[in-house]
Design an enzyme around this catalytic site. Structure first.
Site, PDB file in Angstrom:
ATOM      1  N   LYS A  53     -51.416 -23.439   4.842  1.00 39.67           N
ATOM      2  CA  LYS A  53     -51.796 -24.154   3.620  1.00 39.67           C
ATOM      3  C   LYS A  53     -53.300 -24.430   3.622  1.00 39.67           C
ATOM      4  O   LYS A  53     -53.981 -24.240   2.610  1.00 39.67           O
ATOM      5  CB  LYS A  53     -51.010 -25.471   3.507  1.00 39.67           C
ATOM      6  CG  LYS A  53     -49.544 -25.250   3.143  1.00 39.67           C
ATOM      7  CD  LYS A  53     -48.700 -26.502   3.304  1.00 39.67           C
ATOM      8  CE  LYS A  53     -47.223 -26.195   3.062  1.00 39.67           C
ATOM      9  NZ  LYS A  53     -46.334 -27.327   3.337  1.00 39.67           N
ATOM     10  N   GLN A  97     -46.342 -33.301   5.520  1.00 37.05           N
ATOM     11  CA  GLN A  97     -45.476 -32.208   5.954  1.00 37.05           C
ATOM     12  C   GLN A  97     -44.137 -32.763   6.459  1.00 37.05           C
ATOM     13  O   GLN A  97     -44.107 -33.657   7.298  1.00 37.05           O
ATOM     14  CB  GLN A  97     -46.189 -31.398   7.064  1.00 37.05           C
ATOM     15  CG  GLN A  97     -45.442 -30.165   7.520  1.00 37.05           C
ATOM     16  CD  GLN A  97     -45.310 -29.103   6.421  1.00 37.05           C
ATOM     17  OE1 GLN A  97     -46.240 -28.832   5.673  1.00 37.05           O
ATOM     18  NE2 GLN A  97     -44.125 -28.514   6.308  1.00 37.05           N
ATOM     19  N   ASP A 120     -46.629 -32.184  -4.061  1.00 35.75           N
ATOM     20  CA  ASP A 120     -45.303 -31.618  -3.787  1.00 35.75           C
ATOM     21  C   ASP A 120     -44.329 -31.933  -4.931  1.00 35.75           C
ATOM     22  O   ASP A 120     -43.292 -31.296  -5.059  1.00 35.75           O
ATOM     23  CB  ASP A 120     -44.732 -32.212  -2.485  1.00 35.75           C
ATOM     24  CG  ASP A 120     -44.878 -31.258  -1.296  1.00 35.75           C
ATOM     25  OD1 ASP A 120     -45.055 -30.042  -1.529  1.00 35.75           O
ATOM     26  OD2 ASP A 120     -44.821 -31.740  -0.148  1.00 35.75           O
TER      27      ASP A 120
END
Ligand code: NDP
Length: 284
Positions: A53, A97, A120
């Protein structure tokens, strides 16, 4: 019939180059999109995801800040880090994460992220906006699937869309996006009585269960578009999806491979969400 292979790697590269161009344009306003990724613990798979990422972010000209924290980090300590990122004007997107270590309440942590920086799209306020047809952030994997369907020119209005798997991060938001695009949506879970009877009705079939081979060719309607979200590592080390690719490809009109299908799109859409968050930042 041999299905067309939907190349997620190529589409992801195209989307990322369009993002890089928009990042350059934003630069002329003095704004560089910034993504912070918080990694708690040393889960090797998570370390790889975070590294990928960060690299994708930098390649698109964005600022990436990785914040590694020990596996024994206290919940309060993590909440303090999120609070400071919420108030940092250089950061437009915050991603924690998952999975988090067991002593940390994942729901509490996600709700602590500012909804305006929740790239997200997991915060309840963003889930609610998506559900009511006013999405602020679309969760990255379903957003990537929608981008693939659009680029393939798949007609969704009036189509029968069947989703296998109903998680908060993939199946449920996928259902909302397909519904918003005019599809008639069926959402299956582990209690679904006759899975094949559902999947065989699908013009568009999205599979996200984490169960390798759960959908085989005989469960696919001839000519359907099959999107395989699953990522499973077999004991042999081979990476496979949830769909039995060879039998499904005989029946479908188009299908995503694993690897090289939905996976690369997820990262591209994370960058897109970060860019969109930065573009919404008022000019100083
Ligand atoms: P979860 O484990 O959170 O959810 C799995 C879902 O599948 C649940 O709704 C479960 O039903 C359902 N399910 C399980 N078994 C069956 C069955 N036999 N029949 C029908 N439904 C079933 O998984 P995720 O959504 O997080 O991930 C799914 C897969 O997608 C995984 O392989 C994951 O690695 C992959 N993934 C890939 C991404 C990418 O970028 N390509 C991103 C995110 C995930 P129930 O609700 O009843 O338990």
């Amino acid at each position: 019939m041999a299905a067309r292979i939907i190349d997620g790697k190529a589409l992801s590269a195209k989307v990322r180059s369009e993002i890089a161009e928009r990042v350059r344009r934003l630069g002329s306003r003095g704004v560089t999109p910034g993504l912070a990724v918080v990694l708690v613990g040393e889960n090797p798979a998570s370390q790889i995801y975070v590294r990928n990422k960060a690299a994708a972010c930098e390649a698109a000209g964005m600022l990436s800040r990785v914040i590694p924290m020990g596996a024994d980090t206290a919940e309060d300590e993590l909440l303090d880090v999120i609070d400071s990122l919420n108030n940092d004007p250089a950061i437009h997107g915050i991603l924690v994460q998952l999975p988090l270590p067991g002593h940390i309440d994942t729901g509490l942590v996600i709700e602590a992220i500012s909804p305006d920086k929740d790239v997200d799209g997991f915060h309840v306020s963003n889930a609610g906006l998506l559900m009511t047809g006013r999405p602020r952030f679309r969760p990255c994997t379903p957003y990537g699937v929608m981008t693939m369907l659009e680029s393939e020119g798949v007609t969704l209005r009036g189509a029968e869309a069947v989703i296998v798997g109903a998680s908060n991060i993939v199946g449920k938001p996928m259902a909302m996006l397909l519904l918003a695009a005019g599809a008639t949506v069926t959402l299956c879970n582990s209690k679904t009585r006759d899975l094949g009877a559902q999947t065989r009705r699908a013009d568009v079939l999205v599979v996200a269960t984490g169960k390798p081979g759960i959908v085989t060719g005989e469960m696919v309607k001839p000519g359907a578009v099959v999107i395989d979200v699953g990522i499973n590592r077999l004991p042999s080390g081979k990476l496979v999806g949830d769909v039995d690719f060879s039998s499904a490809a005989e029946v479908a009109s188009a299908i995503t491979p694993v690897p090289g299908g939905v996976g690369p799109m997820t990262i591209a859409m994370l960058l897109m969400n970060t860019l969109e968050a930065a573009e919404r930042t008022p000019a100083i």
